[in-house]
Design a protein around this motif. Structure first.
Motif, PDB file in Angstrom:
ATOM      1  N   ALA A  11     -30.973  36.006  30.251  1.00 39.52           N
ATOM      2  CA  ALA A  11     -29.765  35.848  30.968  1.00 39.52           C
ATOM      3  C   ALA A  11     -29.898  34.449  31.833  1.00 39.52           C
ATOM      4  O   ALA A  11     -28.853  34.043  31.997  1.00 39.52           O
ATOM      5  CB  ALA A  11     -29.659  37.130  31.692  1.00 39.52           C
ATOM      6  N   ASP A  12     -31.085  34.370  32.304  1.00 40.09           N
ATOM      7  CA  ASP A  12     -31.101  33.153  33.306  1.00 40.09           C
ATOM      8  C   ASP A  12     -30.785  31.861  32.519  1.00 40.09           C
ATOM      9  O   ASP A  12     -30.516  30.862  32.825  1.00 40.09           O
ATOM     10  CB  ASP A  12     -32.268  33.148  34.185  1.00 40.09           C
ATOM     11  N   PHE A  13     -31.752  31.767  31.264  1.00 39.45           N
ATOM     12  CA  PHE A  13     -31.672  30.698  30.258  1.00 39.45           C
ATOM     13  C   PHE A  13     -30.306  30.503  30.261  1.00 39.45           C
ATOM     14  O   PHE A  13     -29.703  29.120  30.199  1.00 39.45           O
ATOM     15  CB  PHE A  13     -32.367  30.893  29.383  1.00 39.45           C
ATOM     16  N   ALA A  14     -29.343  31.511  29.918  1.00 42.43           N
ATOM     17  CA  ALA A  14     -27.820  31.279  29.532  1.00 42.43           C
ATOM     18  C   ALA A  14     -27.045  30.676  30.709  1.00 42.43           C
ATOM     19  O   ALA A  14     -26.290  29.659  30.417  1.00 42.43           O
ATOM     20  CB  ALA A  14     -27.179  32.583  29.038  1.00 42.43           C
ATOM     21  N   ASP A  15     -27.383  31.030  31.868  1.00 42.72           N
ATOM     22  CA  ASP A  15     -26.904  30.403  33.053  1.00 42.72           C
ATOM     23  C   ASP A  15     -27.316  29.111  33.267  1.00 42.72           C
ATOM     24  O   ASP A  15     -26.550  28.231  33.702  1.00 42.72           O
ATOM     25  CB  ASP A  15     -27.441  31.150  34.205  1.00 42.72           C
ATOM     26  N   PHE A  16     -28.657  28.753  32.954  1.00 41.93           N
ATOM     27  CA  PHE A  16     -28.940  27.165  33.064  1.00 41.93           C
ATOM     28  C   PHE A  16     -28.215  26.325  32.020  1.00 41.93           C
ATOM     29  O   PHE A  16     -27.911  25.147  32.257  1.00 41.93           O
ATOM     30  CB  PHE A  16     -30.543  27.159  32.583  1.00 41.93           C
ATOM     31  N   ILE A  17     -27.888  26.948  30.882  1.00 41.33           N
ATOM     32  CA  ILE A  17     -27.344  26.011  29.831  1.00 41.33           C
ATOM     33  C   ILE A  17     -25.839  25.841  30.294  1.00 41.33           C
ATOM     34  O   ILE A  17     -25.375  24.852  30.338  1.00 41.33           O
ATOM     35  CB  ILE A  17     -27.340  26.878  28.515  1.00 41.33           C
ATOM     36  N   GLN A  18     -25.401  26.915  30.906  1.00 42.15           N
ATOM     37  CA  GLN A  18     -23.852  26.684  31.313  1.00 42.15           C
ATOM     38  C   GLN A  18     -23.808  25.687  32.278  1.00 42.15           C
ATOM     39  O   GLN A  18     -22.927  25.099  32.490  1.00 42.15           O
ATOM     40  CB  GLN A  18     -23.443  28.047  31.551  1.00 42.15           C
ATOM     41  N   ALA A  19     -24.878  25.555  33.178  1.00 40.74           N
ATOM     42  CA  ALA A  19     -24.711  24.716  34.203  1.00 40.74           C
ATOM     43  C   ALA A  19     -25.201  23.040  33.941  1.00 40.74           C
ATOM     44  O   ALA A  19     -25.256  22.332  34.715  1.00 40.74           O
ATOM     45  CB  ALA A  19     -25.653  25.248  35.211  1.00 40.74           C
ATOM     46  N   SER A  20     -25.556  23.045  32.573  1.00 45.67           N
ATOM     47  CA  SER A  20     -26.165  21.835  32.189  1.00 45.67           C
ATOM     48  C   SER A  20     -25.418  21.130  30.960  1.00 45.67           C
ATOM     49  O   SER A  20     -26.213  21.013  29.837  1.00 45.67           O
ATOM     50  CB  SER A  20     -27.628  22.068  31.810  1.00 45.67           C
ATOM     51  N   PRO A  21     -24.055  20.868  31.064  1.00 46.91           N
ATOM     52  CA  PRO A  21     -23.492  20.468  29.751  1.00 46.91           C
ATOM     53  C   PRO A  21     -23.825  18.996  29.200  1.00 46.91           C
ATOM     54  O   PRO A  21     -23.602  18.501  28.214  1.00 46.91           O
ATOM     55  CB  PRO A  21     -21.891  20.429  30.208  1.00 46.91           C
ATOM     56  N   THR A  22     -24.559  18.277  30.261  1.00 47.75           N
ATOM     57  CA  THR A  22     -25.065  16.994  29.831  1.00 47.75           C
ATOM     58  C   THR A  22     -26.372  16.694  30.538  1.00 47.75           C
ATOM     59  O   THR A  22     -26.976  17.535  31.345  1.00 47.75           O
ATOM     60  CB  THR A  22     -24.145  15.787  30.740  1.00 47.75           C
ATOM     61  N   SER A  23     -27.106  15.820  30.094  1.00 46.61           N
ATOM     62  CA  SER A  23     -28.323  15.326  30.649  1.00 46.61           C
ATOM     63  C   SER A  23     -28.398  15.171  32.327  1.00 46.61           C
ATOM     64  O   SER A  23     -29.330  15.792  32.802  1.00 46.61           O
ATOM     65  CB  SER A  23     -28.891  14.076  30.097  1.00 46.61           C
ATOM     66  N   TYR A  24     -27.107  14.574  32.749  1.00 49.96           N
ATOM     67  CA  TYR A  24     -27.211  14.245  34.286  1.00 49.96           C
ATOM     68  C   TYR A  24     -27.120  15.747  34.779  1.00 49.96           C
ATOM     69  O   TYR A  24     -27.674  15.863  35.937  1.00 49.96           O
ATOM     70  CB  TYR A  24     -26.066  13.517  34.521  1.00 49.96           C
ATOM     71  N   HIS A  25     -26.157  16.959  34.180  1.00 52.29           N
ATOM     72  CA  HIS A  25     -26.115  18.003  34.907  1.00 52.29           C
ATOM     73  C   HIS A  25     -27.359  18.897  34.924  1.00 52.29           C
ATOM     74  O   HIS A  25     -27.741  19.752  35.702  1.00 52.29           O
ATOM     75  CB  HIS A  25     -24.889  18.903  34.264  1.00 52.29           C
ATOM     76  N   ALA A  26     -27.979  18.730  33.715  1.00 54.44           N
ATOM     77  CA  ALA A  26     -29.447  19.388  33.687  1.00 54.44           C
ATOM     78  C   ALA A  26     -30.350  18.876  34.517  1.00 54.44           C
ATOM     79  O   ALA A  26     -31.294  19.894  35.294  1.00 54.44           O
ATOM     80  CB  ALA A  26     -29.985  19.124  31.990  1.00 54.44           C
ATOM     81  N   ALA A  27     -30.546  17.502  34.646  1.00 53.16           N
ATOM     82  CA  ALA A  27     -31.506  17.050  35.434  1.00 53.16           C
ATOM     83  C   ALA A  27     -31.227  17.571  37.094  1.00 53.16           C
ATOM     84  O   ALA A  27     -32.125  17.868  38.026  1.00 53.16           O
ATOM     85  CB  ALA A  27     -31.530  15.433  35.611  1.00 53.16           C
ATOM     86  N   ALA A  28     -29.631  17.486  37.300  1.00 53.49           N
ATOM     87  CA  ALA A  28     -29.554  18.028  38.784  1.00 53.49           C
ATOM     88  C   ALA A  28     -29.891  19.582  39.041  1.00 53.49           C
ATOM     89  O   ALA A  28     -29.966  19.990  39.940  1.00 53.49           O
ATOM     90  CB  ALA A  28     -28.057  17.708  38.936  1.00 53.49           C
ATOM     91  N   GLU A  29     -29.394  20.370  38.046  1.00 47.89           N
ATOM     92  CA  GLU A  29     -29.574  21.648  38.018  1.00 47.89           C
ATOM     93  C   GLU A  29     -31.284  22.153  38.201  1.00 47.89           C
ATOM     94  O   GLU A  29     -31.480  22.994  38.927  1.00 47.89           O
ATOM     95  CB  GLU A  29     -29.218  22.361  36.907  1.00 47.89           C
ATOM     96  N   VAL A  30     -32.253  21.284  37.398  1.00 42.78           N
ATOM     97  CA  VAL A  30     -33.230  21.556  37.589  1.00 42.78           C
ATOM     98  C   VAL A  30     -33.802  21.399  39.096  1.00 42.78           C
ATOM     99  O   VAL A  30     -34.515  22.019  39.805  1.00 42.78           O
ATOM    100  CB  VAL A  30     -34.280  20.838  36.692  1.00 42.78           C
ATOM    101  N   ALA A  31     -33.352  20.064  39.631  1.00 44.55           N
ATOM    102  CA  ALA A  31     -33.998  19.715  40.889  1.00 44.55           C
ATOM    103  C   ALA A  31     -33.393  20.524  42.055  1.00 44.55           C
ATOM    104  O   ALA A  31     -33.893  21.108  42.985  1.00 44.55           O
ATOM    105  CB  ALA A  31     -33.182  18.462  41.390  1.00 44.55           C
ATOM    106  N   ARG A  32     -31.664  21.159  41.724  1.00 44.84           N
ATOM    107  CA  ARG A  32     -31.205  22.028  42.578  1.00 44.84           C
ATOM    108  C   ARG A  32     -32.208  23.590  42.656  1.00 44.84           C
ATOM    109  O   ARG A  32     -32.366  23.931  43.892  1.00 44.84           O
ATOM    110  CB  ARG A  32     -29.868  22.598  42.070  1.00 44.84           C
ATOM    111  N   ARG A  33     -32.619  24.096  41.585  1.00 46.71           N
ATOM    112  CA  ARG A  33     -33.411  25.080  41.379  1.00 46.71           C
ATOM    113  C   ARG A  33     -34.659  25.154  42.051  1.00 46.71           C
ATOM    114  O   ARG A  33     -35.047  25.837  42.892  1.00 46.71           O
ATOM    115  CB  ARG A  33     -33.384  25.599  40.097  1.00 46.71           C
ATOM    116  N   LEU A  34     -35.198  23.757  41.849  1.00 48.96           N
ATOM    117  CA  LEU A  34     -36.523  23.578  42.409  1.00 48.96           C
ATOM    118  C   LEU A  34     -36.474  23.417  44.053  1.00 48.96           C
ATOM    119  O   LEU A  34     -37.410  23.911  44.897  1.00 48.96           O
ATOM    120  CB  LEU A  34     -37.219  22.282  41.962  1.00 48.96           C
ATOM    121  N   GLU A  35     -35.549  22.688  44.482  1.00 52.66           N
ATOM    122  CA  GLU A  35     -35.346  22.581  45.825  1.00 52.66           C
ATOM    123  C   GLU A  35     -34.926  24.028  46.574  1.00 52.66           C
ATOM    124  O   GLU A  35     -35.471  24.377  47.769  1.00 52.66           O
ATOM    125  CB  GLU A  35     -34.155  21.781  46.289  1.00 52.66           C
TER     126      GLU A  35
END
Length: 428
Positions: A11-35
């Motif tokens: 379920a959380d992986f699905a949320d991560f995918i939906q937040a990450s339509p491009t590489s720029y979004h994926a990098a930002a989402e990783v950073a957001r979750r880590l912060e």
């Protein structure tokens, strides 16, 4: 290590995918979750601290994050999970607006090696980043607004007998409106960005790609199948993110997540695996710990890169395309990827490391090797190993429909990869 909860992980992986339509979004989402979990976001132009801690940087579409334990010194080794944030798609061209036969179209060029037919007849969005005249960059996504329509069978009577042939220029330009609904000077960027507060005259540059808007889904017997876009290679990025969040504070190494951009293009960029981004991080971290060049090389000699990228499960309709002696299946566990020509970096020593990690994590693993008659793809593994001299092993989840707009995995394989990467960061 306790087993991961499959339902919660997926379920959380699905949320991560939906937040990450491009590489720029994926990098930002990783950073957001880590912060959000207490990691400190660092600026590459600033001095970095030498004190223990958990930190992250974003460089364009790449994200590097690490956990530095209190015991770390100049020769402490690194445990690195390498992955990539980009996926095959279509990138918006300059001056993208065109009007053909009363239909507004978008000019795009092919990014990487997508299964082009899989992008037909889907509701697509534009997503990526826009640079404005003041030098700022903005992440944007439009929601559904485009579609690449396939020619009706009535106008292509032999499509099912002779196959679908698509010209990359003429047949991939998506439609986004009827010309009669807007004035004759209608501009795609003006319409697409009107909802995000950026005026057309503010735009100085853009990196915008097409992304499928269909949500990930579980289906099949016992809900064991998982379908989504960009699992090559967000499956590995997410596994590394989850593992780094759970990495112990008292490890005998520094745990590192290295999620590169541009793997689908060959990795030759400042944020790709052939570029300097990971080396920049490792050098700066080790220098802050007092390492000179000899100390750093001693640390690298004890270090490991787990290069995690999706691989192929045996396709039941095309079983002859696979090696007859190595038949990885959906649900059989993550792959150990091997290739005699070093298209993958795995060797006997790396194989022993990986099988030991999987055994301790309590998950199965499967060997993948290509059919000799079919050229093998590659990963960031050989590139990072060549640049840094760090021992590397290539692994990943088995997929069907790789490079489709919507790929297919078994939920057990996704969770098993997460468990194995967590063990990789946790073990000595």
């Amino acid at each position: 290590m306790p087993p991961l909860d499959t339902d919660a992980y997926i379920a959380d992986f699905a949320d991560f995918i939906q937040a990450s339509p491009t590489s720029y979004h994926a990098a930002a989402e990783v950073a957001r979750r880590l912060e959000e979990a207490g990691f400190e976001r660092l600026d590459e132009s600033a001095e970095w601290p030498a004190t223990p801690g958990r930190r992250v940087i974003v460089r364009d579409g790449a994200v590097m994050a690490w956990a530095q334990p209190p015991s770390a010194d100049a020769t402490t080794p690194f445990r690195i999970l390498g992955a990539h944030t980009d996926s095959p798609s279509f990138k918006l061209k300059p001056n993208p607006t065109s009007n053909s036969e009363g239909v507004l179209q978008a000019g795009v060029e092919v990014y990487g090696g997508p299964l082009i037919n899989s992008w037909l007849d889907r509701e697509l969005e534009l997503a990526g980043r826009v640079a404005t005249a003041d030098g700022a960059t903005h992440l944007v996504r439009t929601g559904p607004m485009l579609r690449i329509p396939q020619l009706a069978i009535h106008l292509d009577r032999e499509v099912n007998s002779k196959g679908l042939t698509l010209d990359k220029q003429r047949h991939t330009q998506p439609i986004w409106g009827a010309a009669g609904d807007l004035d004759e000077n209608a501009d795609l960027l003006a319409v697409a960005l009107s909802g995000v507060g950026i005026a057309p005259d503010e735009i100085a540059g853009h990196d915008l790609l097409l992304a499928d808007t269909q949500a990930p889904a579980r289906f099949g017997l016992a809900d064991a199948f998982f379908a989504a876009g960009r699992m090559d290679n967000l499956s590995s990025v997410y596994a590394g993110l989850a593992a780094l969040l759970a990495a112990p504070d008292d490890a005998a190494h520094l745990s590192v997540l290295a999620a590169f951009d541009h793997e689908e293009l060959g990795s030759e960029s400042r944020s790709g695996a052939s570029g300097p981004v990971l080396e920049d991080v490792l050098v700066r971290v080790s220098t802050a710990l007092g390492a000179g060049e000899i100390d750093r090389r001693r640390a690298f000699a004890q270090s490991w890169i787990l290069s995690s990228d999706a691989g192929h499960a045996v396709h039941p309709n095309y079983s002859e395309r696979h090696d007859p002696g190595n038949r990885p299946v959906l649900g059989g566990g993550p792959l150990l990827k091997l290739n005699a020509s070093q298209r993958y970096a795995s060797d006997a020593v790396g194989s022993a490391l990986w099988t030991g990690v999987c055994r301790r994590a309590g998950v199965p693993t499967q060997a993948f090797v290509s059919n000799n008659a079919i050229p093998c793809g590659s990963t960031i593994g050989p590139l990072a190993a060549t640049r840094l001299g760090i021992r590397t092993v290539d692994v990943g989840v088995p997929l069907l429909s790789m490079h489709s707009a919507r790929e297919l995995a078994h939920v057990d394989d996704l969770v098993a990869l997460g468990a194995a990467v967590s063990e990789f960061f946790a073990s000595a």
